[in-house]
Write a protein that holds these residues in place. Structure first.
Motif, short mmCIF file in Angstrom:
data_model
loop_
_atom_site.label_atom_id
_atom_site.label_comp_id
_atom_site.label_asym_id
_atom_site.label_seq_id
_atom_site.Cartn_x
_atom_site.Cartn_y
_atom_site.Cartn_z
N UNK A 215 -10.49 -13.98 -3.65
CA UNK A 215 -9.36 -13.81 -4.56
C UNK A 215 -8.16 -13.09 -3.94
N UNK A 216 -7.83 -13.45 -2.71
CA UNK A 216 -6.64 -12.85 -2.10
C UNK A 216 -6.79 -11.37 -1.80
N UNK A 217 -8.00 -10.95 -1.48
CA UNK A 217 -8.27 -9.52 -1.31
C UNK A 217 -7.43 -8.88 -0.19
N UNK A 218 -7.27 -9.59 0.93
CA UNK A 218 -6.45 -9.02 2.00
C UNK A 218 -5.03 -8.81 1.54
N UNK A 219 -4.47 -9.77 0.82
CA UNK A 219 -3.07 -9.67 0.38
C UNK A 219 -2.87 -8.46 -0.53
N UNK A 220 -3.85 -8.20 -1.39
CA UNK A 220 -3.77 -7.01 -2.24
C UNK A 220 -3.73 -5.74 -1.39
N UNK A 221 -4.60 -5.68 -0.39
CA UNK A 221 -4.65 -4.50 0.47
C UNK A 221 -3.39 -4.36 1.31
N UNK A 222 -2.82 -5.49 1.73
CA UNK A 222 -1.57 -5.45 2.47
C UNK A 222 -0.45 -4.88 1.60
N UNK A 223 -0.43 -5.28 0.34
CA UNK A 223 0.58 -4.76 -0.59
C UNK A 223 0.38 -3.27 -0.80
N UNK A 224 -0.88 -2.84 -0.97
CA UNK A 224 -1.16 -1.42 -1.14
C UNK A 224 -0.71 -0.64 0.09
N UNK A 225 -1.03 -1.15 1.28
CA UNK A 225 -0.64 -0.46 2.50
C UNK A 225 0.88 -0.32 2.59
N UNK A 226 1.59 -1.37 2.20
CA UNK A 226 3.05 -1.33 2.25
C UNK A 226 3.60 -0.30 1.27
N UNK A 227 3.05 -0.26 0.07
CA UNK A 227 3.52 0.70 -0.93
C UNK A 227 3.19 2.13 -0.51
N UNK A 228 2.03 2.33 0.12
CA UNK A 228 1.70 3.67 0.62
C UNK A 228 2.69 4.09 1.71
N UNK A 229 3.08 3.15 2.54
CA UNK A 229 4.10 3.44 3.56
C UNK A 229 5.43 3.81 2.91
N UNK A 230 5.83 3.04 1.91
CA UNK A 230 7.12 3.28 1.27
C UNK A 230 7.15 4.61 0.52
N UNK A 231 6.01 5.01 -0.03
CA UNK A 231 5.97 6.27 -0.76
C UNK A 231 5.90 7.47 0.18
N UNK A 232 5.64 7.20 1.47
CA UNK A 232 5.68 8.27 2.45
C UNK A 232 4.35 8.71 3.01
N UNK A 233 3.28 7.99 2.70
CA UNK A 233 1.97 8.35 3.26
C UNK A 233 1.93 7.96 4.74
N UNK A 234 1.49 8.89 5.59
CA UNK A 234 1.57 8.70 7.02
C UNK A 234 0.28 8.18 7.66
N UNK A 235 -0.80 8.11 6.88
CA UNK A 235 -2.10 7.76 7.48
C UNK A 235 -2.83 6.69 6.67
N UNK A 236 -2.12 5.62 6.36
CA UNK A 236 -2.74 4.43 5.79
C UNK A 236 -2.88 3.41 6.91
N UNK A 237 -4.09 2.90 7.08
CA UNK A 237 -4.37 1.93 8.14
C UNK A 237 -4.91 0.66 7.50
N UNK A 238 -4.49 -0.49 7.99
CA UNK A 238 -4.91 -1.77 7.44
C UNK A 238 -5.47 -2.65 8.55
#
Length: 271
Positions: A215-238
């Motif tokens: 069900x598009x699981x990678x795409x969901x995680x990619x979106x989460x990683x991007x939003x974590x980056x935009x909010x300023x989290x420095x240690x999100x890895x995908x």
């Protein structure tokens, strides 16, 4: 044999693994204060640990099964690694709501913080992880601090969160209980991505091949990683594990978990 020769022989034997660390496993430990019959039956965990060792890193593993099935386990790839490993059961949908399931998971992690030192674990070195539904649970505990706060635990005291193929939007079986299909995507308070924040511990997102995942699981995680980056989290890895689907991605994911754990502990990382 003099002492110097004896010491050298012992060192060589240890290097060859002759003096291997012994491990024990204690099963079906109740971690809950809940009194209803289903909680008493279900809310148990197993602890696998090296004997006569202290201050070991701890891995809390939540099983998969779509929040509707599955049972606690100690993954083979986490055994004999010098780790304390905790395999957790939680109550399943649709017998309970997702709110109750997440509360169970938070109670289990709180139990680990309070009791794991008795098994040689270090409560300052806890990693929360799991596959699929277990990955979703670990994401929710990481990003929405309210779940662990309910048990007087700060989600940021967990050293690292490593969800394997977790769902970043509202879980599809939660949506099913709302009368929606798996492809009717929603983001509400039960979606990890709803709770993005910049001040959480390291978050390691691992998925299978985007064309093979569920069900598009990678795409969901990619979106989460991007939003974590935009909010300023420095240690999100995908990570995307090419050529591996939802189930097949589990085995190679343990190498990624091990690599990040060793980095967190300041240990040598194998290529």
């Amino acid at each position: 044999m003099n002492k110097r020769v004896f010491s050298f022989v012992c060192f060589c034997l240890m290097a060859l693994g002759v003096f291997a660390q012994s491990y024990k496993q204690v099963n079906d430990i109740s971690y809950t204060t809940k009194q209803d019959a289903y909680s008493v039956e279900r809310l148990k965990l197993d602890v696998y640990y090296p004997e006569h060792v202290s201050n070991c890193p701890v891995v809390v593993w939540f099983h998969g099964g779509g929040l509707e099935a599955g049972s606690k386990e100690i993954p083979q790839r986490l055994k004999e690694k010098g780790l304390v490993v905790v395999g957790v059961n939680y109550r399943l949908l649709p017998k309970v709501t997702v709110r109750e399931t997440l509360d169970d998971a938070a109670e289990a992690v709180a139990w680990v913080f309070r009791h794991i030192s008795a098994y040689g674990g270090d409560p300052k070195k806890i990693v929360v992880t799991g596959h699929s539904a277990g990955g979703y649970i670990s994401m929710m505990l990481c990003l929405n601090k309210a779940w662990l706060n309910a048990y007087s635990v700060d989600a940021d005291d967990v050293m690292m969160y490593v969800p394997f193929s977790g769902q970043a939007v509202t879980h599809y079986n939660v949506r099913k209980m709302q009368g929606l299909s798996p492809l009717q995507v929603t983001i509400d308070e039960y979606a990890p991505i709803y709770w993005v924040r910049k001040d959480c511990p390291p978050l390691v997102l691992i998925c299978g091949d985007r064309e093979l995942e569920l069900y598009g699981r990678y795409d969901e995680n990619q979106y989460l990683a991007r939003m974590m980056e935009l909010v300023g989290h420095q240690q999100t890895y995908l990570y995307e594990i090419d050529g591996h689907g939802h189930g097949g991605m589990v085995e190679p994911s343990f190498h990624i978990l091990d690599t990040h754990l060793r980095k967190m502990l300041g240990q040598r990382v194998d290529p």
